[in-house]
Scaffold this motif. Sequence first.
Motif, PDB file in Angstrom:
ATOM      1  N   LEU A 125       1.057  -1.243   0.033  1.00 48.92           N
ATOM      2  CA  LEU A 125      -0.199  -0.043   0.033  1.00 48.92           C
ATOM      3  C   LEU A 125       0.881   1.199   0.017  1.00 48.92           C
ATOM      4  O   LEU A 125       1.759   1.476   0.891  1.00 48.92           O
ATOM      5  CB  LEU A 125      -0.907   0.073   1.541  1.00 48.92           C
ATOM      6  CG  LEU A 125      -1.715  -1.105   1.181  1.00 48.92           C
ATOM      7  CD1 LEU A 125      -2.369  -1.164   2.623  1.00 48.92           C
ATOM      8  CD2 LEU A 125      -2.798  -1.274   0.246  1.00 48.92           C
ATOM      9  N   THR A 126       0.824   1.987  -1.047  1.00 49.70           N
ATOM     10  CA  THR A 126       1.718   3.120  -1.138  1.00 49.70           C
ATOM     11  C   THR A 126       1.044   4.459  -1.825  1.00 49.70           C
ATOM     12  O   THR A 126      -0.028   4.192  -2.688  1.00 49.70           O
ATOM     13  CB  THR A 126       3.094   2.974  -1.840  1.00 49.70           C
ATOM     14  OG1 THR A 126       3.913   3.800  -1.930  1.00 49.70           O
ATOM     15  CG2 THR A 126       2.646   2.318  -3.495  1.00 49.70           C
ATOM     16  N   ASN A 127       1.347   5.463  -1.651  1.00 45.20           N
ATOM     17  CA  ASN A 127       0.983   6.882  -2.196  1.00 45.20           C
ATOM     18  C   ASN A 127       2.060   7.269  -3.239  1.00 45.20           C
ATOM     19  O   ASN A 127       1.879   8.320  -3.953  1.00 45.20           O
ATOM     20  CB  ASN A 127       0.416   7.898  -1.346  1.00 45.20           C
ATOM     21  CG  ASN A 127       1.686   8.477  -0.436  1.00 45.20           C
ATOM     22  OD1 ASN A 127       2.546   7.808  -0.532  1.00 45.20           O
ATOM     23  ND2 ASN A 127       1.381   9.626   0.287  1.00 45.20           N
ATOM     24  N   GLY A 128       3.017   6.252  -3.499  1.00 51.38           N
ATOM     25  CA  GLY A 128       3.970   6.771  -4.536  1.00 51.38           C
ATOM     26  C   GLY A 128       3.621   6.264  -5.905  1.00 51.38           C
ATOM     27  O   GLY A 128       2.589   5.591  -5.884  1.00 51.38           O
TER      28      GLY A 128
ATOM     29  N   GLN B 233       7.459   3.127  -7.555  1.00 50.92           N
ATOM     30  CA  GLN B 233       7.651   2.110  -6.413  1.00 50.92           C
ATOM     31  C   GLN B 233       8.003   0.799  -6.714  1.00 50.92           C
ATOM     32  O   GLN B 233       8.754  -0.031  -6.220  1.00 50.92           O
ATOM     33  CB  GLN B 233       6.121   2.048  -5.878  1.00 50.92           C
ATOM     34  CG  GLN B 233       5.727   3.342  -5.194  1.00 50.92           C
ATOM     35  CD  GLN B 233       6.801   3.965  -4.192  1.00 50.92           C
ATOM     36  OE1 GLN B 233       7.631   4.428  -4.517  1.00 50.92           O
ATOM     37  NE2 GLN B 233       6.185   3.855  -2.913  1.00 50.92           N
ATOM     38  N   ARG B 234       7.732   0.207  -8.234  1.00 45.26           N
ATOM     39  CA  ARG B 234       8.179  -1.026  -8.692  1.00 45.26           C
ATOM     40  C   ARG B 234       9.540  -0.860  -8.733  1.00 45.26           C
ATOM     41  O   ARG B 234      10.451  -1.962  -8.458  1.00 45.26           O
ATOM     42  CB  ARG B 234       7.418  -1.481  -9.884  1.00 45.26           C
ATOM     43  CG  ARG B 234       5.794  -1.706  -9.898  1.00 45.26           C
ATOM     44  CD  ARG B 234       4.969  -1.826 -10.982  1.00 45.26           C
ATOM     45  NE  ARG B 234       3.671  -1.680 -11.065  1.00 45.26           N
ATOM     46  CZ  ARG B 234       3.067  -2.795 -10.236  1.00 45.26           C
ATOM     47  NH1 ARG B 234       3.514  -3.801 -10.015  1.00 45.26           N
ATOM     48  NH2 ARG B 234       1.858  -2.660 -10.417  1.00 45.26           N
ATOM     49  N   ALA B 235      10.054   0.164  -9.363  1.00 48.53           N
ATOM     50  CA  ALA B 235      11.527   0.089  -9.371  1.00 48.53           C
ATOM     51  C   ALA B 235      12.352   0.263  -8.040  1.00 48.53           C
ATOM     52  O   ALA B 235      13.247  -0.360  -8.031  1.00 48.53           O
ATOM     53  CB  ALA B 235      12.183   1.546 -10.212  1.00 48.53           C
ATOM     54  N   LYS B 236      11.579   0.811  -7.038  1.00 46.73           N
ATOM     55  CA  LYS B 236      12.258   0.585  -5.768  1.00 46.73           C
ATOM     56  C   LYS B 236      12.213  -0.794  -5.277  1.00 46.73           C
ATOM     57  O   LYS B 236      13.210  -1.358  -4.663  1.00 46.73           O
ATOM     58  CB  LYS B 236      11.457   1.448  -4.792  1.00 46.73           C
ATOM     59  CG  LYS B 236      11.682   2.872  -5.028  1.00 46.73           C
ATOM     60  CD  LYS B 236      10.676   3.610  -4.195  1.00 46.73           C
ATOM     61  CE  LYS B 236      10.747   5.312  -4.390  1.00 46.73           C
ATOM     62  NZ  LYS B 236      10.090   6.002  -3.484  1.00 46.73           N
ATOM     63  N   LEU B 237      11.366  -1.496  -5.598  1.00 46.36           N
ATOM     64  CA  LEU B 237      11.268  -2.890  -5.050  1.00 46.36           C
ATOM     65  C   LEU B 237      12.030  -3.887  -5.791  1.00 46.36           C
ATOM     66  O   LEU B 237      12.824  -4.629  -5.108  1.00 46.36           O
ATOM     67  CB  LEU B 237       9.973  -3.537  -5.167  1.00 46.36           C
ATOM     68  CG  LEU B 237       8.808  -2.942  -4.568  1.00 46.36           C
ATOM     69  CD1 LEU B 237       7.190  -3.502  -4.912  1.00 46.36           C
ATOM     70  CD2 LEU B 237       8.701  -3.284  -3.152  1.00 46.36           C
TER      71      LEU B 237
END
Length: 145
Positions: A123-126, A131-135
């Motif tokens: 759950l994110t507001n990014g 966010q997928r790149a961060k994961l």
Amino acid sequence: MVIYAFDLDGTLADFGTAEKNAIRSALCETLGHEPTDVQCAAFRNALHERAVAVEGAASPEVDAAFWGHALRAALETGEAHVSTGRLLRIGEIYREITLRDLRLYPEAGEALALVAGEPLLLLTNGFSLLQRAKLRALGIADRFR
């Protein structure tokens, strides 16, 4: 079925430190000198203020305007005579360094180990793409569908 939900920035990962490093580096390269803390804070605030408005609107023009807005905020001026190429470079630096310096909090690694094999929800507001790149950068993308 139990589904475990997590937030990414500030919960699983220390995005704040990575972002501070990225902003300082981008401004230093652009300005030719070390930026002040006030300039870095103004740049960050401007980024977060405009981020929602440009999500999904990917084009060099939109990107340059986005980074130009943040740079003008850092310089406390309505004008920033910087080429489109340099503005796009600010974005490149920001993305490269935030992904390079992003780290899981130690407790987050332990929590993820405890729920290994269980369905996980992020759950994110990014921005979804960011966010997928961060994961992926954190090596935990395969944990989240």
